[in-house]
Design a protein around this motif. Structure first.
Motif, PDB file in Angstrom:
ATOM      1  N   TRP A 113       0.861  -1.241   0.033  1.00  0.00           N
ATOM      2  CA  TRP A 113       0.003  -0.054   0.047  1.00  0.00           C
ATOM      3  C   TRP A 113       1.003   1.105   0.104  1.00  0.00           C
ATOM      4  CZ3 TRP A 113      -4.404   1.011   3.798  1.00  0.00           C
ATOM      5  CH2 TRP A 113      -5.314   1.766   3.212  1.00  0.00           C
ATOM      6  N   PRO A 114       1.592   1.464  -1.262  1.00  0.00           N
ATOM      7  CA  PRO A 114       2.453   2.635  -1.447  1.00  0.00           C
ATOM      8  C   PRO A 114       1.918   4.017  -0.861  1.00  0.00           C
ATOM      9  CG  PRO A 114       2.102   1.845  -3.216  1.00  0.00           C
ATOM     10  CD  PRO A 114       1.460   0.850  -2.660  1.00  0.00           C
ATOM     11  N   ASP A 115       0.768   4.221  -1.282  1.00  0.00           N
ATOM     12  CA  ASP A 115      -0.134   5.489  -1.092  1.00  0.00           C
ATOM     13  C   ASP A 115      -0.332   5.843   0.499  1.00  0.00           C
ATOM     14  OD1 ASP A 115      -0.497   5.902  -3.596  1.00  0.00           O
ATOM     15  OD2 ASP A 115      -2.477   5.340  -3.465  1.00  0.00           O
ATOM     16  N   LEU A 116      -0.273   4.864   1.322  1.00  0.00           N
ATOM     17  CA  LEU A 116      -0.286   5.074   2.886  1.00  0.00           C
ATOM     18  C   LEU A 116       0.909   5.066   3.490  1.00  0.00           C
ATOM     19  CD1 LEU A 116      -2.321   5.561   5.128  1.00  0.00           C
ATOM     20  CD2 LEU A 116      -2.045   3.035   5.396  1.00  0.00           C
ATOM     21  N   PHE A 117       2.127   4.261   2.830  1.00  0.00           N
ATOM     22  CA  PHE A 117       3.111   4.089   3.717  1.00  0.00           C
ATOM     23  C   PHE A 117       4.332   4.772   3.218  1.00  0.00           C
ATOM     24  CE2 PHE A 117       0.681   0.431   5.118  1.00  0.00           C
ATOM     25  CZ  PHE A 117       0.317   0.761   6.374  1.00  0.00           C
ATOM     26  N   THR A 118       4.513   5.228   1.754  1.00  0.00           N
ATOM     27  CA  THR A 118       5.549   5.972   1.334  1.00  0.00           C
ATOM     28  C   THR A 118       6.090   7.170   1.635  1.00  0.00           C
ATOM     29  OG1 THR A 118       5.205   4.380  -0.757  1.00  0.00           O
ATOM     30  CG2 THR A 118       6.693   6.478  -1.160  1.00  0.00           C
ATOM     31  N   SER A 119       7.171   7.373   2.231  1.00  0.00           N
ATOM     32  CA  SER A 119       7.401   8.810   2.520  1.00  0.00           C
ATOM     33  C   SER A 119       8.438   9.590   1.597  1.00  0.00           C
ATOM     34  CB  SER A 119       8.513   8.666   3.670  1.00  0.00           C
ATOM     35  OG  SER A 119       8.922   9.967   4.295  1.00  0.00           O
ATOM     36  N   ASP A 120       7.682  10.532   1.095  1.00  0.00           N
ATOM     37  CA  ASP A 120       8.352  11.252  -0.037  1.00  0.00           C
ATOM     38  C   ASP A 120       8.360  12.927   0.028  1.00  0.00           C
ATOM     39  OD1 ASP A 120       5.607  11.552  -0.724  1.00  0.00           O
ATOM     40  OD2 ASP A 120       5.760  10.504  -2.547  1.00  0.00           O
ATOM     41  N   GLY A 121       8.007  13.346   0.990  1.00  0.00           N
ATOM     42  CA  GLY A 121       7.996  14.871   1.495  1.00  0.00           C
ATOM     43  C   GLY A 121       9.027  15.203   2.535  1.00  0.00           C
ATOM     44  N   LEU A 122       9.165  16.531   2.683  1.00  0.00           N
ATOM     45  CA  LEU A 122      10.092  16.911   3.752  1.00  0.00           C
ATOM     46  C   LEU A 122       9.474  17.577   4.923  1.00  0.00           C
ATOM     47  CD1 LEU A 122      12.146  19.412   1.276  1.00  0.00           C
ATOM     48  CD2 LEU A 122      12.881  16.929   2.243  1.00  0.00           C
ATOM     49  N   CYS A 123       9.921  17.012   6.036  1.00  0.00           N
ATOM     50  CA  CYS A 123       9.266  17.448   7.476  1.00  0.00           C
ATOM     51  C   CYS A 123       9.235  18.891   7.477  1.00  0.00           C
ATOM     52  CB  CYS A 123       9.910  16.793   8.572  1.00  0.00           C
ATOM     53  SG  CYS A 123      10.233  15.228   8.477  1.00  0.00           S
ATOM     54  N   SER A 124      10.128  19.634   6.924  1.00  0.00           N
ATOM     55  CA  SER A 124       9.763  21.090   7.097  1.00  0.00           C
ATOM     56  C   SER A 124       8.839  21.820   6.106  1.00  0.00           C
ATOM     57  CB  SER A 124      11.386  21.856   6.908  1.00  0.00           C
ATOM     58  OG  SER A 124      11.875  21.507   5.672  1.00  0.00           O
ATOM     59  N   ASP A 125       8.178  21.196   5.317  1.00  0.00           N
ATOM     60  CA  ASP A 125       7.301  21.547   4.180  1.00  0.00           C
ATOM     61  C   ASP A 125       6.250  22.072   5.118  1.00  0.00           C
ATOM     62  OD1 ASP A 125       8.761  21.062   2.075  1.00  0.00           O
ATOM     63  OD2 ASP A 125       7.797  19.522   1.309  1.00  0.00           O
ATOM     64  N   ALA A 126       5.899  23.439   4.994  1.00  0.00           N
ATOM     65  CA  ALA A 126       4.655  23.955   5.980  1.00  0.00           C
ATOM     66  C   ALA A 126       3.454  23.876   5.028  1.00  0.00           C
ATOM     67  CB  ALA A 126       5.213  25.288   6.459  1.00  0.00           C
ATOM     68  N   TYR A 127       2.509  23.240   5.137  1.00  0.00           N
ATOM     69  CA  TYR A 127       1.021  23.460   4.402  1.00  0.00           C
ATOM     70  C   TYR A 127       0.330  24.321   5.172  1.00  0.00           C
ATOM     71  CZ  TYR A 127       2.981  19.474   1.804  1.00  0.00           C
ATOM     72  OH  TYR A 127       3.981  18.531   0.953  1.00  0.00           O
ATOM     73  N   PRO A 128      -0.688  24.799   4.423  1.00  0.00           N
ATOM     74  CA  PRO A 128      -1.681  25.586   5.015  1.00  0.00           C
ATOM     75  C   PRO A 128      -2.161  25.036   6.252  1.00  0.00           C
ATOM     76  CG  PRO A 128      -2.035  25.527   2.697  1.00  0.00           C
ATOM     77  CD  PRO A 128      -1.089  24.642   3.123  1.00  0.00           C
ATOM     78  N   PRO A 129      -2.464  25.788   7.332  1.00  0.00           N
ATOM     79  CA  PRO A 129      -3.255  25.206   8.328  1.00  0.00           C
ATOM     80  C   PRO A 129      -4.682  24.895   8.288  1.00  0.00           C
ATOM     81  CG  PRO A 129      -2.818  27.567   8.657  1.00  0.00           C
ATOM     82  CD  PRO A 129      -2.156  27.163   7.252  1.00  0.00           C
ATOM     83  N   LEU A 130      -5.014  23.849   9.003  1.00  0.00           N
ATOM     84  CA  LEU A 130      -6.387  23.469   9.018  1.00  0.00           C
ATOM     85  C   LEU A 130      -7.129  23.939  10.140  1.00  0.00           C
ATOM     86  CD1 LEU A 130      -8.691  21.813   7.574  1.00  0.00           C
ATOM     87  CD2 LEU A 130      -7.710  19.764   9.008  1.00  0.00           C
ATOM     88  N   LEU A 131      -7.951  24.832  10.286  1.00  0.00           N
ATOM     89  CA  LEU A 131      -8.748  25.526  11.298  1.00  0.00           C
ATOM     90  C   LEU A 131      -7.745  25.939  12.318  1.00  0.00           C
ATOM     91  CD1 LEU A 131     -11.670  22.909  11.847  1.00  0.00           C
ATOM     92  CD2 LEU A 131     -11.804  25.227  10.680  1.00  0.00           C
ATOM     93  N   GLY A 132      -6.660  26.757  11.828  1.00  0.00           N
ATOM     94  CA  GLY A 132      -5.621  27.344  12.516  1.00  0.00           C
ATOM     95  C   GLY A 132      -4.516  26.440  13.210  1.00  0.00           C
ATOM     96  N   MET A 133      -4.638  25.262  13.034  1.00  0.00           N
ATOM     97  CA  MET A 133      -3.512  24.341  13.357  1.00  0.00           C
ATOM     98  C   MET A 133      -3.001  23.601  12.166  1.00  0.00           C
ATOM     99  SD  MET A 133      -4.816  23.190  17.124  1.00  0.00           S
ATOM    100  CE  MET A 133      -4.412  21.406  16.816  1.00  0.00           C
ATOM    101  N   SER A 134      -1.700  23.381  12.255  1.00  0.00           N
ATOM    102  CA  SER A 134      -1.092  22.442  11.316  1.00  0.00           C
ATOM    103  C   SER A 134      -1.469  21.104  11.425  1.00  0.00           C
ATOM    104  CB  SER A 134       0.411  22.483  11.446  1.00  0.00           C
ATOM    105  OG  SER A 134       0.966  21.639  12.719  1.00  0.00           O
TER     106      SER A 134
END
Length: 162
Positions: A113-134
């Motif tokens: 199940w690569p969609d659930l378990f493959t890591s391909d992002g950076l931990c420091s990437d800041a995405y827009p907050p959801l209801l004020g929280m990351s």
């Protein structure tokens, strides 16, 4: 409500919290194209494993060790989530492509199940907050709730039965 029924209900709430969190993680990855980092994947593992623990409690509510496992798994996942929050607050820190990411991506079930378990992002990437929280803050909050549910389940073994 009997003690067993209450235990099952609390475990079902924990199970549903895991299902919602994992569904939200897949939604943000597939639809919004927010790619998970190694710390995100660790949180997903925590949610998946706590889901299994809570499912087992629903099936067999008299197993004390399941509550202990739930506390440990949810607590570990919350630690990863709040470390992730710290990384986002300190942009000079990163977990990027590191040995953790390589090891996580090399696990055998990643190919299942690569969609659930493959890591391909950076931990420091800041995405827009959801209801004020990351997202890691929401994840940590959900895992804390699961940890408290597991503590409540465990403490239920020491309450007198009605």
């Amino acid at each position: 409500m009997s003690v067993i029924a209450q235990r099952r209900l609390e475990a079902f709430v924990g199970l549903m919290l895991s299902v919602i969190a994992l569904g939200g993680a897949l939604y943000t990855q597939q639809v919004m194209q927010w790619f998970p980092c190694p710390l995100c994947i660790l949180q997903r593992y925590a949610y998946l494993l706590t889901a299994l623990v809570f499912l087992m409690v629903v099936i067999q509510p008299n197993r004390r060790w399941l509550s202990v496992a739930g506390v440990l798994l949810a607590g570990s996942g919350a630690a990863a989530a709040f470390y992730h929050v710290w990384v986002l607050a300190h942009p000079m820190q990163t977990c990027g492509v590191d040995p953790l990411q390589l090891k996580l991506n090399a696990l055998p079930w990643v190919s299942v199940w690569p969609d659930l378990f493959t890591s391909d992002g950076l931990c420091s990437d800041a995405y827009p907050p959801l209801l004020g929280m990351s997202l890691p803050a929401w994840s940590g909050l959900g895992l804390i709730v699961q940890c408290l549910l597991a503590v409540r389940l465990f403490s239920g073994f020491f309450r007198p039965s009605k």
